[in-house]
Design an enzyme around this catalytic site. Structure first.
Site, PDB file in Angstrom:
ATOM      1  N   ILE A 281      10.407  -2.750  -9.208  1.00  0.00           N
ATOM      2  CA  ILE A 281      10.406  -4.218  -9.250  1.00  0.00           C
ATOM      3  C   ILE A 281       9.120  -4.791  -8.680  1.00  0.00           C
ATOM      4  O   ILE A 281       8.601  -5.794  -9.164  1.00  0.00           O
ATOM      5  CB  ILE A 281      11.668  -4.775  -8.541  1.00  0.00           C
ATOM      6  N   LYS A 282       8.555  -4.116  -7.681  1.00  0.00           N
ATOM      7  CA  LYS A 282       7.356  -4.699  -7.052  1.00  0.00           C
ATOM      8  C   LYS A 282       6.161  -4.708  -7.999  1.00  0.00           C
ATOM      9  O   LYS A 282       5.259  -5.520  -7.852  1.00  0.00           O
ATOM     10  CB  LYS A 282       7.030  -4.011  -5.737  1.00  0.00           C
ATOM     11  N   GLY A 283       6.149  -3.836  -8.982  1.00  0.00           N
ATOM     12  CA  GLY A 283       5.171  -3.928 -10.063  1.00  0.00           C
ATOM     13  C   GLY A 283       3.750  -3.575  -9.712  1.00  0.00           C
ATOM     14  O   GLY A 283       3.489  -2.777  -8.808  1.00  0.00           O
TER      15      GLY A 283
END
Ligand code: B12
Length: 264
Positions: free
Chosen positions: A140-142
């Site tokens: 999610i942090k990408g």
């Protein structure tokens, strides 16, 4: 007060087609290369480095850095002039053939068209333990200010992590009914990335009926552009890839009637 005028793109003259490297003055041909020789650091090793540079077309070649790498190796940086010309008209650029979509558009396209979540299974295969790249795409942090695929409401991500064996990857992809399999290969020693990718694609083609193989995507910093077909995969992503590019590609490849808008 005077204002400085910076020419806009339209006013700027187009760059020349034939160019040479630039160091101190335009067209002086200066380049810098670094390499390691399997020699202990001494004067002979330095001479050998300069000999290599000259054979590579650097003349004059200056040794700007030499550092022992243990007792038997030396790392060099050589700076020098080359006479080669580069013709930019002969450069082949592979353009992205799909539009970059916003997360909202991606979620909407999947929901409307597939009417279920799009399932992605990711892993580093072989002995490769470099998970930062695949995590940059999936977590999610990408990466580079973009959220990873886990952020997309309509994408289910199964990240298997490091050193996954190909049979385990195939089994998990089947169990999860994966639409796409995302594999990372960072180590390229002895062409491990090529061998592992070929082995992975062969295993999927053997395990699935023809036409039902999940979309096979590989990524890593040292894949050669344009070699996806030869490696038996659908797409290769290289250095600097962002999650948004991958999500947009997945929609382009897997979602019928995907939007054709090119995000600005
Ligand atoms: C961090 C790192 C490690 C960490 C890894 C930690 C981890 N959990 O990942 C540790 C310390 C464990 C490690 C170990 C080793 N490493 Co290392 N490591 C690096 C390093 C410094 C950075 C790699 C990285 O994280 N890059 C950042 C990410 C974001 O970039 P990326 O991987 O390129 O990913 C991007 C794209 O390529 C793409 N992408 C990547 N994968 C995928 C997958 C898909 C599906 C998609 C769509 C896109 C995509 O998207 C990402 C985002 O843009 C590099 C050197 C370097 N500066 O690159 C060496 C490097 C990769 N390591 C190297 C080596 C040799 C090793 C070891 C063999 C060292 C040793 N003797 O033990 C071991 C091998 C361990 C193993 N079994 O794999 C070499 C590889 C050389 C080669 N020719 O193969 C490098 C290049 C260093 C060097 N110059 O020698 N390493």
């Amino acid at each position: 007060m005077s204002t400085r005028h910076t020419p806009g793109a339209a006013e700027r003259p187009s760059p020349p087609s034939i160019v040479r490297p630039y160091g101190d003055t335009t067209g002086d041909g200066m380049v810098q290369v670094s390499f390691t020789l399997p020699l202990p650091h001494d004067k002979r090793a330095e001479g050998a480095a300069l000999q290599l540079a000259k054979k590579m077309g650097m003349d004059p070649a200056l040794l700007v850095h030499a550092k022992p790498m243990g007792p038997d190796f030396t790392f060099f940086v050589v700076y020098g002039s080359v006479t080669h010309l580069v013709d930019t008209r002969e450069v082949v650029v592979i353009e992205r053939e799909y539009p970059l979509l916003a997360a909202k558009e991606i979620n909407l396209a999947i929901k409307r068209s597939l009417r279920r979540k799009l399932v992605v299974v990711g892993a580093c295969i072989g002995t490769d333990a470099h998970t930062v790249g695949i995590d940059a795409i999936l977590n999610i942090k990408g990466f580079a200010g973009e959220k990873g695929l886990e952020y997309y409401r309509e994408i289910t991500v199964v990240n298997l992590g490091a050193q996954v064996l190909v049979p385990d990857l195939v089994a998990r992809a089947r169990a999860e009914r994966a639409d796409a399999v995302l594999v990372s290969q960072v180590v390229t020693q002895r062409d491990a990335h090529i061998h592992n990718t070929g082995q992975m694609s062969a295993a999927f083609r053997e395990a699935y009926p023809s036409g039902q193989v999940p979309l096979l995507v590989v990524g890593g910093p040292r894949f050669e552009e344009g070699t996806a077909g030869a490696l038996g995969v659908d797409r290769i992503f290289g250095r600097g890839t962002t999650p948004g590019e991958v999500a947009s590609y997945l929609v382009h490849a897997l979602v019928p009637d995907a939007p054709a808008r090119v995000a600005s």
